[in-house]
Design a protein around this motif. Structure first.
Motif, PDB file in Angstrom:
ATOM      1  N   VAL A   1      43.514  45.854  46.004  1.00 25.15           N
ATOM      2  CA  VAL A   1      42.607  45.093  46.864  1.00 25.15           C
ATOM      3  C   VAL A   1      41.307  44.795  46.120  1.00 25.15           C
ATOM      4  O   VAL A   1      40.822  43.659  46.117  1.00 25.15           O
ATOM      5  N   SER A   2      40.754  45.804  45.423  1.00 24.79           N
ATOM      6  CA  SER A   2      39.503  45.545  44.685  1.00 24.79           C
ATOM      7  C   SER A   2      39.712  44.483  43.630  1.00 24.79           C
ATOM      8  O   SER A   2      38.882  43.587  43.461  1.00 24.79           O
ATOM      9  N   SER A   3      40.817  44.619  42.908  1.00 24.02           N
ATOM     10  CA  SER A   3      41.057  43.665  41.834  1.00 24.02           C
ATOM     11  C   SER A   3      41.136  42.239  42.379  1.00 24.02           C
ATOM     12  O   SER A   3      40.534  41.312  41.840  1.00 24.02           O
ATOM     13  N   MET A   4      41.898  42.088  43.477  1.00 25.89           N
ATOM     14  CA  MET A   4      42.029  40.740  44.042  1.00 25.89           C
ATOM     15  C   MET A   4      40.702  40.263  44.630  1.00 25.89           C
ATOM     16  O   MET A   4      40.406  39.068  44.615  1.00 25.89           O
ATOM     17  N   ALA A   5      39.908  41.196  45.149  1.00 24.37           N
ATOM     18  CA  ALA A   5      38.611  40.792  45.693  1.00 24.37           C
ATOM     19  C   ALA A   5      37.713  40.277  44.574  1.00 24.37           C
ATOM     20  O   ALA A   5      37.060  39.232  44.714  1.00 24.37           O
TER      21      ALA A   5
END
Lengths: 509, 320, 398
Positions: C272-276
């Motif tokens: 999720v962080s990476s995609m954010a």
């Protein structure tokens, strides 16, 4: 010349970085059981893979029935009536036994009267007959995913027989079996020999060779050490030839000195993706200074048990570490509470193969000071710890701590994992199959390390498929069968045969 | 109601054959996000062949040209799919990346060649090939049955053709020797190799079949939606097909159900805007229906469905 | 494997190995090789059209302000073209960085175009149509871009984490949904009846200063202010990936999810962080495109920048610094295509074809690397390590 059914002359095979076979010559007589003995990495499997057409030799020639052949593919090998049971079974999980056996040589029938199709009905009958004839009972309509390991092995053998193989190669066939299943398999091998088949048996277990083989070739580091008649050679001689030096049998162990309880597992149950329980209601405890070993045939829930204790798998039930309930903790929290874990699959789980050695050595601590301050990493800390561990644990690699782990040998990869996990200084250390695929020197080393950890007061949970390893190291033995812990007893009260029986699901009285 | 069924079928059936193409590729172990590119290039190839054969004048020979377009679309799709096969099988590239690359390349190549061919044949660089109209037929008696009859009313010619092809592909996948090996490749390629099958060849052919079927579906879309080939063919139908085969658990039967569901949802939505006589901008809102449905369905199905075990795995003979 | 005895490499192989054989240089030499191959392929196409490929390449460079054109209109010069190219280069850099961050975590963000559209659309209707002064509007536009893009990215990552939905499929579905939803709003509320695009935004909110009169040079040119951010952001991404705990975790997740779980990393949260982060960068790309390069949004159209950025990222080896260079190349191709087309009479679409070909050959990078390694095995030269030594190390499961 005719008496040899297979001859391999002056075979040399190189892989990037290693010579797997160096000028090896063997000759196998028709109708004998010919054993290939050697440690892991000695080149036995490579040699046989060439006979089965999976690789081609760089130098040397192969003769089958006196004729020089160039075996280019497994299909070609099959035409020459050569069959092989691989160490890792080559079965299609969602196919039936019949479909697996006929794959590649499917009998034809007509679909709707004109379209060519695979004749499954006829095949089912044929397989049933075949399995009866050789005493290899299977239900042809069952799917592979629903049958156990020893039945899968039977399917592999039937696959060869269906293809009318005359020369049968078995690659470490007993590695995954219980003692009783091993005896049964050796009976089958004898039966096959008596019906005129030639058998080549790859193994590193001396007792099996003693029991079943007629002649034996010993390989060591890619070279042929010698060929001997099994009947007239002692086990000790064979062992020394295999390792290239004197081997000491047995493991020296100090008397046990148990302390307080470190790990307690209560009614642990693990469900797999399909909602079936793979670990059922398991309870046990491990004390300080105790090696608690779990025996069992592969796939009976041992790995899942270890994964559940470390938090990798979700489970119901309770896990206590030194009296503290850690059931709700995640992996990181459990590690910090004091669990070290040497996983079964070192390459797929224990390491990031494309990371450098130093990065892998810090895999469990990178988020702590001095490695990481306020979210920023400090490479000096990685360097410093890397250098220290490499020295302390004698981890060898091409370019020191900057080496990409993928390029390291299996033994050194395992050393790196063990170094990292010992360095955590946890109360509980979990070892799953710690010596799988390693050579004798490395195995001895790891065994010594485990014993030293025990003597230093760690609680140790050891899971292994190697019964010798369990008998040799354990203070307490538990046996898992189809997800249940069948029997827990002090090691000295159990014989190898008893453990073997439990492994097959014979319950304690 | 009848329009919903007629239009829904006209959309669902080409989608279905594209999804079967996807099943072939994925059951053999090759991830296929390139269906979109395949269907576009296939449709382009079919339409371009018609253009070249007729010089742009279709009058009177629409029906033979329709069959020619179908055949060439399959050929074009298969040829173009070779690129994906080449990248994924012998070149061992990342299959997801390859799929995306193929899609981008397909859009670029078809746009470029369409305007080139049009400049050459018509003297103006338009981005469109006009195809004739695909004829429709109505089965005399059965079509009178209420509701059910709609399935036999105003049926595009291509629908029975696709159904025959789909039946044959179903037989191939589940009954034939090739199918047995293909499905094994997607589960455990090592088993196929050890049994004397050729994993690389099987996968290569599977991807080409996938291209041919996508091409067929693509040209049918070109006929039914706009009677022409234009860049609007890249409307995400390839990805809908992927969603359909995921709901269908990589099996042909359930995939058909998913495709029909998409088709009827789409035509139902269009019908709704018309009956409610909503402003034209609402067309956009209705257009998102299949995509939203796809996402919602994926939420429910993705975690339970099982992909072929060796899907996306690069097969290396030496590895065990 | 083939035998390695007494065969000498032919001169071509030897030269090839010499150029591309060095493993350390491969991260540069292989992309260059891919570019070369695609230029050759494109040249063949241009030749087949009966045009001179060299002139074509020159005109690409002329159109993008790298080489001087034969003549310029009033108040224009090579600098004008160059600034205009930079104006296009800016969103490309952000978009490619977006792809790179996701790729490092093993995720493929093909939804950059959609994320750009959402960010651009929201910034347009909020700040773009307001009366805010530039000093507030411009930073606000950037923040809105970051937040909107980041939110969409996070949603994609969350769907993957929670429901195991392939991020490629989600991204593509979302691309279509955004395309139609924004189109609905633009057509219903914000449309400019003449251009059929959204109403132009206020000058104060636009990140590119347009047609600035530079009296001293006697030129009029565009000044893309956001370009000043590109290099710091690239360096920031590099720092994030190589020097921070988060970056270390993201890379482990990308390389081996099982090992990541085993190391105690929360895989879902990392995704999720990476995609954010990826989405936020895409958002930046979106505002610099729609509120910088352009000043309005064409409904129902996804920008090709989001897809070209995949090529840029692969070509730049997913390395932030590599991306600065590869994005320059792709910007030159797309910016120069207009001029090239008018000079040569070759359709503009050839630019997309060239980009596609570069992408195709970049995707083969792993194969080229593999073949080079194999060729080196076959022709053991000076660099080969002594073999016997490795065997002694032992323990390899051969």
């Amino acid at each position: 010349m005719d008496e040899f059914i297979v001859e391999m002359r002056n075979i040399t095979k190189r892989f990037p970085g290693i010579v797997a076979n160096d000028d090896v010559s063997i000759a196998v007589k028709k109708g004998e059981v010919f054993a290939l003995l050697g440690e892991n990495g000695a080149g036995k499997s490579t040699l046989m893979s060439m006979l089965f057409g999976m690789y081609e030799p760089d130098e040397g020639e192969i003769l089958v029935r006196g004729e020089k052949v160039k075996i280019s593919s497994p299909a070609h090998a099959t035409q020459l009536n050569i069959g092989m049971v691989h160490q890792h079974f080559k079965l299609v999980e969602n196919y039936t036994i019949t479909e697996n056996i006929v794959l590649g040589q499917e009998p034809r029938s007509r679909f709707l009267g004109f379209l060519p199709a695979v004749d499954i009905k006829g095949s089912n009958k044929k397989i049933a007959e075949l399995s009866k004839r050789y005493g290899l009972e299977v239900d042809p309509k069952k799917k592979i995913e629903d049958i156990n390991v020893s039945t899968r092995q039977r399917v592999e053998i039937l696959k060869m027989l269906y293809r009318e193989a005359e020369i049968l190669i078995f690659d470490e066939p007993t590695a995954v079996l219980t003692p009783q299943e091993i005896d049964f398999l050796l009976d089958i091998i004898r039966g096959l020999r008596d019906s005129g088949k030639t058998i080549i048996l790859i193994t590193h277990k001396l007792e099996e060779i003693k029991k079943v083989a007629d002649r034996c070739a010993v390989l060591c580091r890619g070279k042929l050490v010698g060929v001997m008649d099994v009947a007239t050679t002692s086990t000790k001689t064979m062992a020394n030839m295999m390792v290239g030096r004197e081997v000491s049998f047995g493991i020296d162990k100090n008397p046990a000195n148990f302390g307080e309880e470190v790990l307690r597992v209560e009614k642990l149950t693990v469900k797999n993706q399909d909602g079936l329980s793979v670990v059922k209601n398991v309870s046990f405890s491990v004390r300080k200074g105790e090696i608690f070993a779990i025996a069992g045939v592969s796939g009976n829930g041992q790995t899942e048990l270890a994964d559940a204790v470390t938090g990798l798998l979700n489970s119901s039930g309770k896990v206590f570490l030194q009296g503290k309930d850690i059931s709700g903790y995640d992996v990181r929290q459990r590690t910090l509470e004091g669990i070290s874990y040497i996983p079964e699959d070192r390459q797929a789980v224990g390491l990031v193969l494309d990371f450098s050695l130093e990065e892998n050595l810090a895999l469990k601590e990178y988020f702590k000071e001095p490695f990481c301050k306020k979210g920023v990493l400090h490479s000096e800390a990685f360097d410093e710890q890397g250098e220290r561990l490499v020295k302390e644990y004698d981890i060898r690699s091409g370019q020191g701590i900057k080496t990409i782990v993928r390029s390291m040998s299996g033994g050194n990869q395992q050393k790196a994992i063990i170094a990292r996990e010992i360095e955590l200084d946890s109360r509980l250390m979990i070892f799953v199959q710690p010596t799988r695929g390693l050579d004798i020197g490395a195995i001895e080393n790891i065994h010594k390390q485990i014993l030293a950890l025990r003597d230093a007061g760690k609680a140790i949970l050891l899971i292994s498929l190697e019964l010798d390893e369990i008998i040799g190291l354990a203070d307490t033995i538990g046996v898992m069968y189809s997800g249940e812990m069948l029997n827990i007893a002090p090691a000295e009260t159990l014989s190898t045969n008893q453990v073997g029986e439990y492994m097959m699901g014979v319950k304690a009285v | 109601m009848n329009t919903v069924i007629i239009d829904g079928l006209a959309f669902a059936i080409p989608l279905f054959i594209i999804a079967i193409g996807g099943i072939y590729s994925e059951r053999s172990g090759v991830t296929n996000l390139a269906l979109e590119g395949f269907l576009g290039f296939g449709a382009f190839f079919g339409a371009a062949a018609v253009m070249v054969l007729t010089g742009g004048n279709l009058a009177g020979i629409e029906i033979p040209m329709f069959f020619a377009a179908l055949a060439f679309a399959m050929i074009g799709g298969a040829l173009f799919a070779m690129l994906h096969a080449l990248l994924c099988v012998p070149f061992k590239a990342n299959q997801v990346i390859s799929g995306v690359v193929i899609n981008i390349l397909a859009t670029a190549l078809t746009a470029f060649f369409t305007s080139q061919i049009n400049t050459y044949l018509l003297g103006k660089p338009t981005n469109k090939f006009v195809l004739g109209i695909c004829e429709r037929f109505t089965v005399p008696v059965i079509s009178k049955i209420p509701v059910l009859g709609a399935f036999f009313t105003d049926v595009y010619y291509f629908i029975p053709i696709i159904i025959v092809v789909a039946l044959f592909m179903t037989y191939m996948l589940y009954k034939s020797r090739f199918g047995l090996r293909l499905r094994a490749c997607g589960d455990n390629p090592h088993a196929v190799d050890a049994a004397g099958g050729n994993v690389s060849r099987t996968r290569f052919i599977a991807v080409m079949i996938s291209g041919a079927l996508s091409g067929l579906g693509g040209i049918c879309f070109a006929y039914s939606i706009s009677s022409s080939f234009s860049p609007s063919i890249y409307a995400g139908y390839g990805f809908l097909a992927i969603a359909a085969l995921i709901f269908g658990n990589w099996k042909i039967g359930p995939t058909l159900a998913a495709c029909l569901f998409f088709g009827f949802a789409r035509s139902g939505g269009h019908q709704l805007t018309q009956t409610l006589s909503l402003p034209s901008a609402f067309q956009d809102v209705i257009s998102i229906l299949p995509y939203v449905l796809t996402l919602l369905l994926l939420v429910f199905f993705s975690s339970t469905n099982r992909a072929p075990r060796a899907l996306g795995e690069i097969y290396d003979k030496g590895k065990r | 494997m083939r035998g390695k005895d007494n065969r000498l490499p032919n001169p071509i192989t030897r030269g090839f190995l010499g150029v591309i054989g060095n493993e350390k240089r491969q991260s540069i030499s292989i992309p260059l090789f891919a570019i070369l191959l695609s230029l050759v392929a494109a040249s063949i196409v241009i030749l087949l059209l009966g045009k001179n490929p060299l002139t074509a390449i020159t005109s690409f460079l002329q159109g993008s302000g790298i080489l001087p054109k034969p003549d310029y209109a009033a108040k224009k010069s090579i600098l004008t073209d160059f600034m205009s190219m930079i104006n296009m280069w800016t969103p490309m850099i952000f978009a490619a960085l977006a792809v790179a961050v996701a790729l490092k975590t093993g995720l493929f963000n093909i939804g950059v175009s959609g994320q750009m559209l959402v960010a651009g659309f929201v910034a347009t209707i909020t700040v773009g149509y307001s009366n805010l002064p530039a000093a507030i509007a411009m930073p606000l536009v950037l923040v809105i871009g970051l937040v909107c893009g980041g939110a969409v990215g996070a949603l994609i990552g969350w769907l993957k984490h929670k429901f195991n939905i392939n991020e490629v499929v989600t991204s593509i579905m979302l691309n279509y949904i955004f395309q139609y939803v924004t189109s609905y709003f633009i057509n219903s509320y914000y449309v400019n009846p003449v251009s059929r695009q959204s109403q132009p935004i206020s000058q104060a909110a636009r990140l590119t200063l347009v047609d600035v009169n530079i009296a001293s040079l006697g030129l009029k040119m565009d000044i893309p202010l956001a370009f000043l951010l590109t290099i710091p952001v690239a360096i920031l991404v590099l720092f994030l990936l190589n020097r921070t705990r988060l970056g270390y975790e993201l890379k482990i997740v990308g390389l081996n999810q099982k090992a990541a779980k085993y190391a105690g990393i929360k895989v879902g949260r990392s995704m999720v962080s990476s995609m954010a982060i990826s989405g936020a960068l895409a958002g930046l790309a979106g505002v610099t495109l729609y509120l910088g390069y352009y000043n309005s949004i064409q409904p129902r159209v996804l920008t090709s920048v989001g897809f070209d950025s995949i090529a840029v990222c692969l070509l730049g080896n997913s390395h932030p610094i590599g991306i600065l260079f590869s994005s320059l190349l792709i910007s030159i191709i797309s910016k120069g295509s207009n001029y090239m087309s008018s000079i040569m009479g070759v359709p503009q679409e050839i630019a997309q074809v060239i980009t596609g070909l570069i992408l195709l050959f970049s995707a083969c990078g792993a194969y080229i690397r593999f073949r080079v390694a194999q060729a080196r095995e076959d022709f053991p030269g000076k660099k080969l390590k002594p073999r016997a030594q490795k065997v002694k190390e032992g323990g390899d499961e051969a």
